[in-house]
Design an enzyme around this catalytic site. Sequence first.
Site, short mmCIF file in Angstrom:
data_model
loop_
_atom_site.label_atom_id
_atom_site.label_comp_id
_atom_site.label_asym_id
_atom_site.label_seq_id
_atom_site.Cartn_x
_atom_site.Cartn_y
_atom_site.Cartn_z
N ASP A 1 0.84 -1.19 0.00
CA ASP A 1 0.00 0.00 0.00
C ASP A 1 0.88 1.25 0.00
O ASP A 1 1.86 1.32 0.74
CB ASP A 1 -0.85 -0.03 1.28
CG ASP A 1 -1.91 1.06 1.32
OD1 ASP A 1 -2.80 1.04 0.46
OD2 ASP A 1 -1.85 1.92 2.21
N GLU B 1 14.28 -15.40 0.30
CA GLU B 1 14.55 -16.41 1.32
C GLU B 1 13.38 -17.38 1.45
O GLU B 1 13.56 -18.56 1.71
CB GLU B 1 14.70 -15.75 2.69
CG GLU B 1 16.10 -15.36 3.09
CD GLU B 1 16.06 -14.40 4.29
OE1 GLU B 1 16.88 -13.48 4.30
OE2 GLU B 1 15.18 -14.57 5.20
C1 GLC Z 1 -4.24 3.12 -0.64
C2 GLC Z 1 -5.46 2.25 -0.55
C3 GLC Z 1 -6.60 3.09 -0.09
C4 GLC Z 1 -6.27 3.63 1.29
C5 GLC Z 1 -4.96 4.39 1.27
C6 GLC Z 1 -4.44 4.66 2.65
O1 GLC Z 1 -4.32 4.08 -1.60
O2 GLC Z 1 -5.70 1.63 -1.78
O3 GLC Z 1 -7.82 2.40 -0.07
O4 GLC Z 1 -7.30 4.48 1.72
O5 GLC Z 1 -3.95 3.66 0.62
O6 GLC Z 1 -3.94 3.49 3.23
#
Ligand code: GLC
Length: 524
Positions: free
Chosen positions: A204, A262
């Site tokens: 993310d 790993e």
């Molecule tokens: C990313 C995710 C989104 C979230 C953001 C904060 O963009 O896809 O849904 O709100 O990160 O974590």
Amino acid sequence: MADLNDPNVQWWRNAVVYQIYVRSFADSNGDGIGDLPGITARLPHLADLGVDALWITPFYTSPQHDHGYDVADYRDVDPLFGSLSDADALIARAHELDLRVVVDLVPNHTSDEHEWFKAALAAGPGSPERARYMFRDSPDGPPNNWSSVFGGPAWTQVEDGQWYLHLFDSTQPDLDWRNPEVPAMFEDVLRFWLDRGVDGFRVDVAHGLFKEESLRDQVVTDGDAPASSAHEMVERTITDEPMWDQPEVHGVYREWHRILDEAGPDRMAVAEAWTQTIESMTAFIRPDELDQTFNFAWLLADWSAESFAEVITDTLAAVEGVGAAPTWVLSNHDVVRHVTRYGGGEQGLARARAATLTMLALPGSSYLYQGEELGLEQVDVAPEDRQDPSYLRTGEVGRDGCRVPIPWGGAEAPYAFGPGAAQPWIPQPADWASLTVEAQSAAADSTLAFYKDALRIRKDFAWTAGDVVEMVDAGPDVLAFKRGPLTVVLNCGTTPAELPEGEVLLASGPVDGKLLPDTAAWLR
Ligand code: GLC
Ligand code: CA
């Protein structure tokens, strides 16, 4: 050196990955919220659909202010979604069905309910606990001009006067990745889930993590407030981004690469990196970093043969330079569903199917978002039902409309989303009866049947048709290309186009000697 053409090793190179938004996929216990046992019970649907892997959005302990993207404990499952043994059972069942499992990793920020943040608040200014986050003194207002991606300032003041940075919601404090405790924690988290058998990670906000050390103001050229969201920066052509895409982040991914290696040659990571240029995107997928990155250019392209052709050519050239496999995506839980982006209704659906068929013919992997196989549209969620933190911060519609729970069967809500009549966390539209999995499974011309056909036929060529795409000139409104034995045509114009020579393997809509507008076909 791993064999790049072996689907059992670098399986992701040509995989179709299905994104599950946990809250909205399937509810096992009737509380109206999707959960892990719900997913496990529905895995046969995904096997039958013909995808190779699933990516599951965060199901870790979380107060759910951003539906799990605010993690309070990276090594446990939120009781709302089940338990660690439910996660184990899900992974085991998926593997039995030959489905790989990719989980979400959220390293840019934690929840404000994470132990570390609670300790930081308790310990006070100057403490080692605060040094895990981005706390600053700034008596005359926020330390700089940055905006949150979800609107409003990116800083919140705490009682003792210090400010902390949050590029997203105020309940999602940003970590300080220059503090060695932070990378060390995430290395443990990676190992924890690898040991439980996951096949990969979706990272993310992978272009986040580090901020320019000076925390200087963002340079805004148009006189307006600063912008942190990638969409807005692109729209306003703001190129200065002291909060994103700092060179130091690549050191982290080189370390993660070693950890994944790993665990075995068949473990992967895909980056969510909303970078400004194709070059900065490919930096994340250099051979010793992550394996893939979402290619948002495909999702952002206009409905035109020229735009699609440009994205294909640029993408293939860029990833070739680093030896990575390209990716393609049209929808996810953060954007308006593509049927709706293409205008909605019959035409929106025809275009969505055509763009999907085109995408599925390209080398590399395709990411599908739950519900697109049913042709679902963005739902106009009533203001009182909206829950997206970006709506709560700005009053703008937000992302709830692509997160409405999946209709599985039956004639009315909850459409078998969960047991009994319990209504889901976002109400489903009254006119979804003909769109359920059950209804579409019984109709040969349904969007679901179309996806199944496409994925079945794709299996015959995905690993053998090669990575070379040869563009063919078919006039201004028609995208045409050859890949190995396959010819692909997409009519973005308003008049019927000539079909190339060959046997039609599959078309996204009726073909009648000609390729109708808003239609794509695969030929051999
Ligand atoms: C990313 C995710 C989104 C979230 C953001 C904060 O963009 O896809 O849904 O709100 O990160 O974590
Ligand atoms: Ca539930």
